[in-house]
Each structure stands twice: as structure tokens, then as C-alpha cells.
Design a protein around this motif. Structure first.
Motif, PDB file in Angstrom:
ATOM      1  N   UNK A  77       0.808  -1.223   0.000  1.00 46.37           N
ATOM      2  CA  UNK A  77       0.000   0.000   0.000  1.00 46.37           C
ATOM      3  C   UNK A  77       0.844   1.278   0.000  1.00 46.37           C
ATOM      4  N   UNK A  78       2.106   1.174   0.350  1.00 47.54           N
ATOM      5  CA  UNK A  78       2.985   2.347   0.326  1.00 47.54           C
ATOM      6  C   UNK A  78       3.522   2.631  -1.079  1.00 47.54           C
ATOM      7  N   UNK A  79       3.211   1.735  -2.024  1.00 44.85           N
ATOM      8  CA  UNK A  79       3.596   1.881  -3.426  1.00 44.85           C
ATOM      9  C   UNK A  79       5.113   1.909  -3.615  1.00 44.85           C
ATOM     10  N   UNK A  80       5.807   1.043  -2.869  1.00 44.17           N
ATOM     11  CA  UNK A  80       7.272   0.955  -2.972  1.00 44.17           C
ATOM     12  C   UNK A  80       7.728  -0.228  -3.813  1.00 44.17           C
ATOM     13  N   UNK A  81       6.787  -1.139  -4.150  1.00 44.15           N
ATOM     14  CA  UNK A  81       7.132  -2.335  -4.932  1.00 44.15           C
ATOM     15  C   UNK A  81       6.285  -2.378  -6.203  1.00 44.15           C
ATOM     16  N   UNK A  82       6.607  -1.514  -7.169  1.00 48.62           N
ATOM     17  CA  UNK A  82       5.799  -1.435  -8.388  1.00 48.62           C
ATOM     18  C   UNK A  82       5.909  -2.690  -9.241  1.00 48.62           C
ATOM     19  N   UNK A  83       4.812  -2.998  -9.936  1.00 46.29           N
ATOM     20  CA  UNK A  83       4.802  -4.111 -10.879  1.00 46.29           C
ATOM     21  C   UNK A  83       4.842  -5.483 -10.248  1.00 46.29           C
ATOM     22  N   UNK A  84       4.555  -5.564  -8.941  1.00 45.89           N
ATOM     23  CA  UNK A  84       4.612  -6.851  -8.235  1.00 45.89           C
ATOM     24  C   UNK A  84       3.293  -7.141  -7.532  1.00 45.89           C
ATOM     25  N   UNK A  85       3.150  -8.386  -7.096  1.00 47.31           N
ATOM     26  CA  UNK A  85       2.081  -8.773  -6.173  1.00 47.31           C
ATOM     27  C   UNK A  85       2.759  -9.198  -4.880  1.00 47.31           C
ATOM     28  N   UNK A  86       1.978  -9.348  -3.812  1.00 45.37           N
ATOM     29  CA  UNK A  86       2.553  -9.814  -2.550  1.00 45.37           C
ATOM     30  C   UNK A  86       2.025 -11.198  -2.223  1.00 45.37           C
ATOM     31  N   UNK A  87       2.678 -11.854  -1.284  1.00 46.93           N
ATOM     32  CA  UNK A  87       2.261 -13.188  -0.840  1.00 46.93           C
ATOM     33  C   UNK A  87       2.061 -13.206   0.671  1.00 46.93           C
ATOM     34  N   UNK A  88       1.614 -12.084   1.218  1.00 48.09           N
ATOM     35  CA  UNK A  88       1.381 -12.004   2.650  1.00 48.09           C
ATOM     36  C   UNK A  88       0.099 -12.716   3.057  1.00 48.09           C
ATOM     37  N   UNK A  89       0.000 -13.037   4.303  1.00 44.38           N
ATOM     38  CA  UNK A  89      -1.211 -13.600   4.902  1.00 44.38           C
ATOM     39  C   UNK A  89      -1.646 -14.909   4.230  1.00 44.38           C
ATOM     40  N   UNK A  90      -0.693 -15.727   3.808  1.00 43.21           N
ATOM     41  CA  UNK A  90      -0.943 -17.039   3.201  1.00 43.21           C
ATOM     42  C   UNK A  90      -1.638 -16.955   1.848  1.00 43.21           C
ATOM     43  N   UNK A  91      -1.703 -15.778   1.260  1.00 45.31           N
ATOM     44  CA  UNK A  91      -2.375 -15.612  -0.021  1.00 45.31           C
ATOM     45  C   UNK A  91      -1.601 -14.659  -0.910  1.00 45.31           C
ATOM     46  N   UNK A  92      -2.299 -14.039  -1.829  1.00 44.02           N
ATOM     47  CA  UNK A  92      -1.680 -13.058  -2.723  1.00 44.02           C
ATOM     48  C   UNK A  92      -2.489 -11.771  -2.687  1.00 44.02           C
ATOM     49  N   UNK A  93      -1.821 -10.668  -3.015  1.00 43.05           N
ATOM     50  CA  UNK A  93      -2.496  -9.381  -3.038  1.00 43.05           C
ATOM     51  C   UNK A  93      -1.824  -8.430  -4.003  1.00 43.05           C
ATOM     52  N   UNK A 109      -6.751 -14.068   0.498  1.00 46.57           N
ATOM     53  CA  UNK A 109      -6.965 -14.625   1.837  1.00 46.57           C
ATOM     54  C   UNK A 109      -7.173 -13.470   2.819  1.00 46.57           C
ATOM     55  N   UNK A 110      -7.958 -13.694   3.859  1.00 42.46           N
ATOM     56  CA  UNK A 110      -8.115 -12.642   4.868  1.00 42.46           C
ATOM     57  C   UNK A 110      -6.808 -12.414   5.612  1.00 42.46           C
ATOM     58  N   UNK A 111      -6.660 -11.215   6.124  1.00 41.51           N
ATOM     59  CA  UNK A 111      -5.465 -10.903   6.900  1.00 41.51           C
ATOM     60  C   UNK A 111      -5.407 -11.727   8.169  1.00 41.51           C
ATOM     61  N   UNK A 112      -4.210 -12.125   8.531  1.00 45.40           N
ATOM     62  CA  UNK A 112      -3.999 -12.827   9.805  1.00 45.40           C
ATOM     63  C   UNK A 112      -4.052 -11.810  10.920  1.00 45.40           C
ATOM     64  N   UNK A 113      -4.635 -12.174  12.064  1.00 44.15           N
ATOM     65  CA  UNK A 113      -4.655 -11.224  13.186  1.00 44.15           C
ATOM     66  C   UNK A 113      -3.227 -10.951  13.668  1.00 44.15           C
ATOM     67  N   UNK A 114      -3.020  -9.720  14.098  1.00 48.46           N
ATOM     68  CA  UNK A 114      -1.720  -9.340  14.651  1.00 48.46           C
ATOM     69  C   UNK A 114      -1.681  -9.780  16.106  1.00 48.46           C
TER      70      UNK A 114
END
Length: 115
Positions: A77-93, A109-114
Motif C-alpha cells: 500500500x505504500x507503493x514501494x514495490x511497483x509491478x509486483x504482487x505480494x504473498x502475505x497472509x498465506x495468499x496473494x495481493x 486470503x483474509x489478513x492474519x490477526x496481529x
């Protein structure tokens, strides 16, 4: 902002059917019954962040459409990794802006609780 362009963008991205519209709104309806309404000035709407959880297959198709359309996107969300997807929270975004400038997130996938 063009309300019809915004509604069309989401219908195509999320593979949705047309929905009845009325008054100053162009509507789309998500599969779970959620109704999204798009309006143009003079209706005053501030820019927001919206997240849509989709299954893996729809994510793949939507991401391909974003790339094919040349829509700038980021893994964060900070827009520091352009042209990519993420694999956080056991899923993709992925994060991007819709035609009206709203920050949009697609995730699988839903976010994991902190802890």
C-alpha cells in the motif's frame, strides 16, 4: 470521474453482470449482494481504500487484465514495490488505483490477526 467508466472497470475486473441503476448512481452488485454505487460531481465523495477478497482463479484473471491494460500496480500500500504482487497472509495481493483514483486492493486470503 465518469461513473459509467468506473462501474464498467469493476464489472470487467471482477467479472460482474450489469445491475439496475437509478438517480445519480451507476450500480454494480457483487456476488454476495453488496451493492457499489458510483456517482459524479456534484455528489461529493472523498478518495478511499477498498479491498476485495477474490478466489485464486479470479485473482489470476483480474491481475492479467490489470497488466494487459497497463494499469500501474504495487505489492504494497505504500507503493514501494511497483509491478509486483505480494504473498502475505498465506495468499496473494495487489494494490492499484481505479479510474476515479481510489486505492483498490485485491487479495486472496483474509489478513492474519496481529498477535
Amino acid at each position: 470521474m465518469d461513473r459509467n467508466e468506473s462501474a464498467r472497470f469493476f464489472r470487467e475486473l471482477l467479472e460482474l453482470s450489469e445491475a439496475p441503476s437509478w438517480g445519480p448512481f451507476t450500480n454494480i452488485q457483487l456476488d454476495d449482494g453488496v451493492l457499489l454505487q458510483f456517482a459524479e460531481p456534484p455528489v461529493e465523495i472523498q478518495m478511499r481504500h477498498y479491498a476485495f477478497m477474490v478466489d485464486d482463479d479470479l485473482f489470476d484473471r483480474a491481475y492479467r487484465r490489470l497488466c494487459d491494460a497497463g494499469i500501474e500496480h504495487w505489492a504494497d500500500p505504500q507503493m514501494r514495490r511497483p509491478g509486483e504482487t505480494n504473498t502475505g497472509h498465506r495468499g496473494r495481493g495487489v494494490y492499484f488505483r481505479d479510474p476515479a483514483g481510489h486505492a483498490i486492493e485485491l487479495l486472496t486470503r483474509p489478513y492474519l490477526p496481529i498477535p
